[in-house]
Design a protein around this motif. Structure first.
Motif, PDB file in Angstrom:
ATOM      1  N   THR A 245       0.828  -1.206   0.000  1.00  0.00           N
ATOM      2  CA  THR A 245       0.000   0.000   0.000  1.00  0.00           C
ATOM      3  C   THR A 245       0.863   1.257   0.000  1.00  0.00           C
ATOM      4  N   GLU A 246       1.896   1.262   0.837  1.00  0.00           N
ATOM      5  CA  GLU A 246       2.784   2.426   0.945  1.00  0.00           C
ATOM      6  C   GLU A 246       3.531   2.685  -0.359  1.00  0.00           C
ATOM      7  N   MET A 247       4.033   1.630  -0.988  1.00  0.00           N
ATOM      8  CA  MET A 247       4.828   1.803  -2.205  1.00  0.00           C
ATOM      9  C   MET A 247       3.973   2.274  -3.391  1.00  0.00           C
ATOM     10  N   TYR A 248       2.755   1.774  -3.484  1.00  0.00           N
ATOM     11  CA  TYR A 248       1.873   2.251  -4.548  1.00  0.00           C
ATOM     12  C   TYR A 248       1.450   3.692  -4.291  1.00  0.00           C
ATOM     13  N   ALA A 249       1.204   4.020  -3.032  1.00  0.00           N
ATOM     14  CA  ALA A 249       0.740   5.367  -2.694  1.00  0.00           C
ATOM     15  C   ALA A 249       1.789   6.431  -3.011  1.00  0.00           C
TER      16      ALA A 249
ATOM     17  N   ASP B 269       1.805  -0.911 -11.937  1.00  0.00           N
ATOM     18  CA  ASP B 269       1.425  -2.210 -12.484  1.00  0.00           C
ATOM     19  C   ASP B 269       2.244  -2.601 -13.715  1.00  0.00           C
ATOM     20  N   MET B 270       3.353  -1.908 -13.968  1.00  0.00           N
ATOM     21  CA  MET B 270       4.162  -2.181 -15.157  1.00  0.00           C
ATOM     22  C   MET B 270       5.109  -3.358 -14.919  1.00  0.00           C
TER      23      MET B 270
ATOM     24  N   LEU C 168      12.009  -2.659 -11.073  1.00  0.00           N
ATOM     25  CA  LEU C 168      11.776  -1.438 -11.858  1.00  0.00           C
ATOM     26  C   LEU C 168      11.780  -0.189 -10.986  1.00  0.00           C
ATOM     27  N   SER C 169      11.454  -0.324  -9.713  1.00  0.00           N
ATOM     28  CA  SER C 169      11.513   0.846  -8.836  1.00  0.00           C
ATOM     29  C   SER C 169      12.947   1.243  -8.536  1.00  0.00           C
TER      30      SER C 169
ATOM     31  N   PRO D 200      15.986   7.931  -4.906  1.00  0.00           N
ATOM     32  CA  PRO D 200      14.587   8.118  -4.516  1.00  0.00           C
ATOM     33  C   PRO D 200      13.917   6.778  -4.215  1.00  0.00           C
ATOM     34  N   TYR D 201      13.044   6.778  -3.243  1.00  0.00           N
ATOM     35  CA  TYR D 201      12.301   5.612  -2.761  1.00  0.00           C
ATOM     36  C   TYR D 201      13.144   4.662  -1.924  1.00  0.00           C
TER      37      TYR D 201
END
Length: 555
Positions: free
Chosen positions: A13-17, A23-24, A223-224, A374-375
């Motif tokens: 949830t946190e990573m999508y937010a 969804d790639m 990919l992130s 980032p991230y």
């Protein structure tokens, strides 16, 4: 096969937010490149010893992937099954991963240097259904090795051999039959499409604390990493990326296999490292980026001393695996004046976590391993888990989007704290601007040529040598390779002798790859130990350092 991960809903949830995940999957980017630039060169492969060059466009690569994916499905590969490959930097490695993603299979790259000892364990642990190997690479018969292991691998249904002329031939089984005409591939791929949170890569660590662990990554975790990495370095579809580092290593896999497809750029693969050959490839192909450990950089610098213009197109060299010696960066700045050296740090578990920035002064790469992408987040803590102030050393922790989702079939080995921090095993310090510097390691590891050596496994095997009573392996600093492997032993019979050749011959007999063999041996009357009996490896490291520094001073 159902694969269990350590993923929890809160992290998803946190990573999508925050936008780190979406969804790639990598084949989405492949399809975009095929649609936008179908005739653009996607991949150029150099087989150094064979003396050949092959190239294919994005449309041709896509056709081969489609056929291979349909063929693998016809061989019985189901969604979630593991397909292993022990391949050099050949186009088949890139295509196989993309074909696996198309049908929801998990790709398990294995280093070409592995021999029976490593292969038997990893293939059995991965429960691999298919393995792809070369017939011969660097004078070693991989097909014969796999034939000798088949009886110990009940899950392995197919061994496909590149350049073989028998029924195991990769070409005959997967390429020469029009599998895509025997099945509705659009329907097959739609039904098999993995979600971005399903495992697509299984990559084994080098086993520095025992047996290797199978690191699991999803499209989202991979990919992130690639997206912010490419943005920080200012990369685009116009880049031409030379990858001489093994694609079976996370560095090669992420930035030599996935990154070019993500960008719609061109990948140049070189299967054997020969510096003069690489320099010619840079010149002929117009390469703009390459990545590797410090030996690669040192070798290119030596070539550039005499052929400065040969590497004029190379804008960036990203070095990871070990700190870059300052003298090497200075040499690179003087003879490769158009090339920026970038320092990076990361792990199999998370890809590159920190890098220096292109706008940083060149000296930053000497003194720092960069700032978090980032991230991703990094934190330095003391022995009690309290965050250290700027400039103070401590244990390096990491968390974020590209952190893996666990160890395959070893969930208890994957330890995160309550806040999701992962202990890297490295010692580091962080300055006030967030840049870190790796200063040591809390885990027992030697890094030679950017590759972690499985110290515990080698030591455990040497303990079985009939002459050896006790053994300890440590690294000695080396300007080119980072470290060299040194063995210190005591013998059951103090009057006996043991040579380095005796030790290396024994390890070869035990089917260890030659890259894991010690380069120095010293027999001691006793190993230095604590009062409780633990071997004091720091004292042995000091001894090894003094010996190799003494050799260098007399060279």
């Amino acid at each position: 096969m159902k694969i269990t991960t350590n993923m929890h809903e809160g992290r998803r949830t946190e990573m999508y937010a925050c936008g780190a995940w979406n969804d790639m999957i990598i084949t989405d980017y492949l399809e975009m490149a095929v649609t936008k630039t179908p005739q653009k060169t996607a991949l150029v492969g150099y087989r150094v010893h064979a003396g050949d060059r092959s190239a294919m466009s994005y449309s041709e690569l896509d056709r081969r992937i489609t056929r291979m994916a349909a063929g693998l499905a016809a061989l019985g590969v189901e969604k979630g099954d593991v397909v292993s490959c022990q391949l050099p930097n050949w186009w088949q490695m890139s295509a196989l991963f993309l074909a696996c993603v198309r049908i929801g299979a998990v790709c398990n790259p294995l280093m070409p240097i592995f021999r029976e000892h490593e292969m038997q364990y990893m293939l059995a642990h991965a429960q691999s259904k298919v393995v792809v190997v070369p017939k011969i690479f660097r004078h070693f018969d991989h097909q014969a090795m796999l034939q000798g292991l088949r009886s110990e691998l009940p899950d392995l249904k197919h061994v496909l051999v590149i350049d073989s002329d028998d029924e195991q031939s990769f070409e005959q089984v997967l390429l020469q039959r029009a599998w895509e005409e025997e099945v509705d591939t659009a329907r097959l791929f739609a039904e098999r499409r993995p979600s971005a949170d399903e495992v697509v890569q299984l990559l084994y660590t080098s086993g520095t604390t025992g047996k290797p662990k199978g690191v699991m990554h999803t499209s989202n975790t991979l990919l992130s990493n690639i997206r912010p990495f490419s943005e920080r370095q200012g990369l685009s579809a116009t880049d031409i990326i030379l990858m001489p580092s093994p694609l079976a290593h996370q560095l090669g896999f992420l930035y030599g296999l996935m990154l070019p497809v993500y960008l719609g750029a061109t990948a140049i693969l070189q299967d054997v490292w020969e510096p003069a050959f690489a320099a010619r490839v840079v010149a002929e192909e117009g390469c703009t980026l390459t990545l590797g450990s410090t030996p690669f950089l040192a070798d290119l610098v030596d070539i550039a001393r005499d052929e400065r213009e040969q590497q004029a197109s190379l804008k960036t060299f990203i070095s990871a695996g070990a700190p870059i010696p300052g003298a090497l960066v200075e040499k690179a700045a003087s003879v490769m004046q158009g090339t920026k050296v970038i320092s990076a740090w990361g792990m199999t578990e998370n890809g590159a976590v920190t890098t220096t920035r292109p706008e940083d002064p060149q000296t930053t790469a000497v003194h720092s391993d960069g700032v978090a992408l980032p991230y991703m987040q990094v934190k330095i803590v003391d022995g009690e888990g309290h965050e250290q102030p700027a400039g103070e050393e401590g244990d390096l922790l990491v968390r974020g989007a590209s952190q893996c989702v666990g160890y395959f079939r070893q969930p208890d080995m994957y330890q995160l704290d309550n806040e999701g921090w992962f202990a890297t095993g490295d010692i580091a310090r962080k300055d006030a601007t967030g840049y870190i510097r790796i200063t040591g390691r809390s885990k027992d590891v030697v890094i030679r040529g950017g590759e972690n050596l499985p110290i515990a496994d080698i030591e455990n095997t040497l303990y079985k040598h009939p002459a050896i009573q006790a053994v300890a392996l440590v690294g000695a600093p080396d300007e080119r390779l980072g470290e060299r492997l040194c063995a210190y032993v005591t013998l059951h019979d103090s009057s006996a002798t043991l040579t380095l050749k005796d030790v290396t011959d024994y390890l070869v007999e035990q089917k260890f790859t030659r890259q894991y063999l010690p380069e120095y041996l010293e027999v001691l009357a006793a190993l230095p130990r604590t009062p409780s009996g633990k071997i004091q490896k720091f004292k042995l490291r000091d001894m090894a350092r003094d010996i190799f520094q003494g050799q260098a001073s007399h060279a």
